[in-house]
Design an enzyme around this catalytic site. Structure first.
Site, PDB file in Angstrom:
ATOM      1  N   GLY A 131      -5.132  11.728 -14.547  1.00  0.00           N
ATOM      2  CA  GLY A 131      -5.712  12.653 -13.579  1.00  0.00           C
ATOM      3  C   GLY A 131      -5.866  12.075 -12.187  1.00  0.00           C
ATOM      4  N   GLY A 243       1.884  -5.524  -2.245  1.00  0.00           N
ATOM      5  CA  GLY A 243       2.864  -5.025  -3.210  1.00  0.00           C
ATOM      6  C   GLY A 243       3.891  -4.121  -2.550  1.00  0.00           C
ATOM      7  N   GLU A 373       3.850   2.528  -6.517  1.00  0.00           N
ATOM      8  CA  GLU A 373       3.034   1.772  -5.546  1.00  0.00           C
ATOM      9  C   GLU A 373       2.750   2.609  -4.292  1.00  0.00           C
ATOM     10  OE1 GLU A 373       3.239  -2.358  -5.158  1.00  0.00           O
ATOM     11  OE2 GLU A 373       3.924  -2.691  -7.201  1.00  0.00           O
TER      12      GLU A 373
HETATM   13  N1  CAA Z   1      -7.249  -2.878   2.147  1.00  0.00           N
HETATM   14  C1  CAA Z   1      -8.552  -3.162   1.887  1.00  0.00           C
HETATM   15  N2  CAA Z   1      -9.478  -2.191   1.711  1.00  0.00           N
HETATM   16  C2  CAA Z   1      -9.086  -0.913   1.818  1.00  0.00           C
HETATM   17  C3  CAA Z   1      -7.752  -0.553   2.102  1.00  0.00           C
HETATM   18  C4  CAA Z   1      -6.821  -1.605   2.271  1.00  0.00           C
HETATM   19  N3  CAA Z   1      -5.551  -1.344   2.540  1.00  0.00           N
HETATM   20  N4  CAA Z   1      -7.656   0.783   2.152  1.00  0.00           N
HETATM   21  C5  CAA Z   1      -8.886   1.277   1.920  1.00  0.00           C
HETATM   22  N5  CAA Z   1      -9.748   0.233   1.712  1.00  0.00           N
HETATM   23  C6  CAA Z   1     -11.186   0.328   1.467  1.00  0.00           C
HETATM   24  C7  CAA Z   1     -11.858   1.051   2.631  1.00  0.00           C
HETATM   25  O1  CAA Z   1     -12.208   0.144   3.656  1.00  0.00           O
HETATM   26  C8  CAA Z   1     -13.071   1.660   1.975  1.00  0.00           C
HETATM   27  O2  CAA Z   1     -14.060   0.667   1.836  1.00  0.00           O
HETATM   28  P1  CAA Z   1     -15.615   1.028   2.028  1.00  0.00           P
HETATM   29  O3  CAA Z   1     -15.951   2.003   0.930  1.00  0.00           O
HETATM   30  O4  CAA Z   1     -16.292  -0.279   1.866  1.00  0.00           O
HETATM   31  O5  CAA Z   1     -15.739   1.636   3.378  1.00  0.00           O
HETATM   32  C9  CAA Z   1     -12.577   2.001   0.574  1.00  0.00           C
HETATM   33  O6  CAA Z   1     -11.436   1.168   0.342  1.00  0.00           O
HETATM   34  C10 CAA Z   1     -12.149   3.433   0.460  1.00  0.00           C
HETATM   35  O7  CAA Z   1     -11.193   3.701   1.448  1.00  0.00           O
HETATM   36  P2  CAA Z   1     -10.636   5.160   1.738  1.00  0.00           P
HETATM   37  O8  CAA Z   1     -11.803   6.093   1.950  1.00  0.00           O
HETATM   38  O9  CAA Z   1      -9.613   5.053   2.800  1.00  0.00           O
HETATM   39  O10 CAA Z   1      -9.983   5.498   0.344  1.00  0.00           O
HETATM   40  P3  CAA Z   1      -9.255   6.810  -0.108  1.00  0.00           P
HETATM   41  O11 CAA Z   1      -9.801   7.240  -1.412  1.00  0.00           O
HETATM   42  O12 CAA Z   1      -9.249   7.841   0.974  1.00  0.00           O
HETATM   43  O13 CAA Z   1      -7.755   6.213  -0.348  1.00  0.00           O
HETATM   44  C11 CAA Z   1      -5.343   6.295  -0.426  1.00  0.00           C
HETATM   45  C12 CAA Z   1      -6.671   6.952  -0.038  1.00  0.00           C
HETATM   46  C13 CAA Z   1      -4.922   5.329   0.667  1.00  0.00           C
HETATM   47  C14 CAA Z   1      -4.336   7.416  -0.529  1.00  0.00           C
HETATM   48  C15 CAA Z   1      -5.421   5.493  -1.753  1.00  0.00           C
HETATM   49  O14 CAA Z   1      -6.009   6.280  -2.770  1.00  0.00           O
HETATM   50  C16 CAA Z   1      -4.047   5.068  -2.223  1.00  0.00           C
HETATM   51  O15 CAA Z   1      -3.485   4.087  -1.726  1.00  0.00           O
HETATM   52  N6  CAA Z   1      -3.477   5.795  -3.184  1.00  0.00           N
HETATM   53  C17 CAA Z   1      -2.199   5.427  -3.800  1.00  0.00           C
HETATM   54  C18 CAA Z   1      -2.431   4.551  -4.966  1.00  0.00           C
HETATM   55  C19 CAA Z   1      -1.173   3.873  -5.398  1.00  0.00           C
HETATM   56  O16 CAA Z   1      -0.423   3.337  -4.616  1.00  0.00           O
HETATM   57  N7  CAA Z   1      -0.946   3.860  -6.703  1.00  0.00           N
HETATM   58  C20 CAA Z   1       0.143   3.167  -7.298  1.00  0.00           C
HETATM   59  C21 CAA Z   1      -0.360   2.271  -8.373  1.00  0.00           C
HETATM   60  S1  CAA Z   1       0.645   0.973  -8.929  1.00  0.00           S
HETATM   61  C22 CAA Z   1       2.095   1.605  -9.503  1.00  0.00           C
HETATM   62  O17 CAA Z   1       2.655   2.406  -8.896  1.00  0.00           O
HETATM   63  C23 CAA Z   1       2.745   1.185 -10.767  1.00  0.00           C
HETATM   64  C24 CAA Z   1       2.699  -0.211 -11.133  1.00  0.00           C
HETATM   65  O18 CAA Z   1       2.678  -0.506 -12.307  1.00  0.00           O
HETATM   66  C25 CAA Z   1       2.728  -1.270 -10.136  1.00  0.00           C
END
Ligand code: CAA
Length: 390
Positions: A131, A243, A373
């Site tokens: 989800g 990554g 990713e």
């Molecule tokens: N580095 C460090 N901290 C970060 C950050 C970063 N790049 N981005 C956000 N944060 C921190 C923020 O500073 C914030 O911290 P505080 O609560 O202390 O203020 C917290 O994280 C929340 O930030 P956001 O409000 O910006 O978070 P969000 O919920 O709006 O995130 C998003 C949005 C960027 C879309 C994120 O959810 C995201 O990257 N989603 C995609 C996930 C993804 O890539 N999934 C793939 C998984 S791995 C895979 O594919 C398969 C595998 O096996 C490898």
């Protein structure tokens, strides 16, 4: 084929060439077909033997202390020969190992890094859930406090290396809703209740396993919490920033491989309308463009993708912010990779309509890169947010 320790080449470039030419390329056709029964452990064991799993690990923890630029070159070279191998290695060396280096306690580093770095253990990164894919902060897997530590319950999805991994980095909720309620845990595969699903049958990257991971009340000691409670989302996002450089490099490698296949096809085609330079020079510009224009565009896409990837890696190595640049590189390179591989299929037609033609394999492999990713839409969101914040 095992690489003898006594013959271990000295430089990183030599080790990359040794890995790609002795280990990766000979098995590439087989890897492209995949095997849901037997995981190709040798790709990690041999990378470990050559010091490539621990490229981003300091020497003190048994690593090779390389740079992210080195890592990008390794992943590109590997993906150019075999994208499935590259994604297994990328997840191991990047999102599984790097957070341990950055956020692990001394005890955790000592416990896990040597085995992961030597390629004796395989790692995986478990963030996504049925989800919550793109909206990672809404994940529902719970980690409740118990006397000795935590009990984890939930289901992870689309986990690379699941089913074969020895160690999972699992993001689970210890607190309330949202990003700040998430913590990161090191979960050994042998713990009771760790239950990976069967590898999915995928469009591409069939040699790498992707599966669900069920956590049925898995108990871990408090010492398996990575970083502080509530820091799990930040740890995951930091891991994904780095990554994404790896996935961008993976896309460059696939695109370069597709371009090489197309160039070779045109060179060897004997088709005067395409391959004969004298004819091309002598005939009209439209014909010349039809033959060479796509190749030139492909080269421009590959070269620009490589530069963006190296730029993000260099910023990371310099300790400067690189979230936006990594997202730009991933967005550009993965979209370009799909376009390049698609053109390679056109240029190699009709042979490329064969399911196992190298251009067709690369087109399928390319498609996954725009999704995992962080999808292209997620990269656009990250880039726009960074611009607006600046
Ligand atoms: N580095 C460090 N901290 C970060 C950050 C970063 N790049 N981005 C956000 N944060 C921190 C923020 O500073 C914030 O911290 P505080 O609560 O202390 O203020 C917290 O994280 C929340 O930030 P956001 O409000 O910006 O978070 P969000 O919920 O709006 O995130 C998003 C949005 C960027 C879309 C994120 O959810 C995201 O990257 N989603 C995609 C996930 C993804 O890539 N999934 C793939 C998984 S791995 C895979 O594919 C398969 C595998 O096996 C490898």
């Amino acid at each position: 084929m095992p690489v003898e320790a006594a013959r271990r080449p000295a430089t990183l470039d030599e080790r990359i060439v040794e890995y790609v030419e002795s280990v990766v390329r000979p098995q590439a056709a087989q890897m492209a077909r995949g095997d849901e029964q037997r995981f190709p452990r040798y790709v990690i064991e041999e990378a470990g033997r050559l010091g490539l799993c621990g490229l981003l690990v300091p020497k003190v923890h048994g690593g090779s202390a390389g740079t992210h630029l080195d890592f990008a070159r390794l992943i590109e070279a590997t993906a150019c020969a075999c994208a499935s191998t590259a994604v297994i290695l990328d997840v191991q060396a990047s999102v599984a190992i790097e957070p341990l280096v950055q956020f692990g306690s001394e005890d955790q580093r000592r416990r896990y890094l040597p085995r992961l770095t030597r390629g004796e253990w395989l790692g995986a990164f478990a963030l996504s859930e049925p989800g919550s894919g793109s909206d990672a902060a809404s994940l529902q897997t719970r980690a409740e406090h118990i006397d000795a530590g935590y009990r984890l319950t939930g289901t992870k999805m689309w986990i690379t290396n699941a089913g074969a991994a020895d160690l999972y980095l699992v993001m689970a909720r210890t607190g309330g809703e949202g990003a700040r309620g998430i913590s990161a845990f090191l979960v050994e595969a042998e713990r009771p209740g760790v239950r990976p699903g069967r590898p999915l049958r995928k469009l591409g990257l069939r040699g790498s396993w992707t599966a669900e991971l069920h956590l049925d009340g898995v108990e871990v000691p408090a010492g398996n919490l990575l970083g502080a409670e509530g820091a799990g989302f930040r740890i995951a996002m930091t891991a994904l920033d780095s990554g994404r450089i790896g996935i961008s490099a993976q896309a460059v490698g696939i695109a370069q491989g597709a371009l090489d296949v197309a160039v070779e096809r045109i060179r060897s085609s004997g088709d005067r309308a395409v391959g004969d330079l004298d004819l091309l020079m002598a005939t009209d510009a439209a014909l010349r463009f039809a033959a060479t224009g796509p190749l030139a565009d492909m080269e421009a896409q590959v070269a620009s993708s490589r530069q963006l990837t190296h730029h993000a890696a260099a910023l990371c190595d310099a300790g400067r912010p690189f979230t936006r640049e990594a997202a730009v590189a991933k967005l550009w390179s993965t979209e370009a990779c799909v376009a390049v591989a698609s053109t390679a299929v056109d240029l190699c037609a009709p042979d490329s309509t064969d399911e196992w033609h190298p251009a067709a394999v690369r087109l399928r492999d390319a498609r996954a890169c725009t999704i995992y990713e962080g999808t292209s839409q997620v990269q656009r969101m990250v880039i726009a947010r960074e611009l607006l914040r600046a």
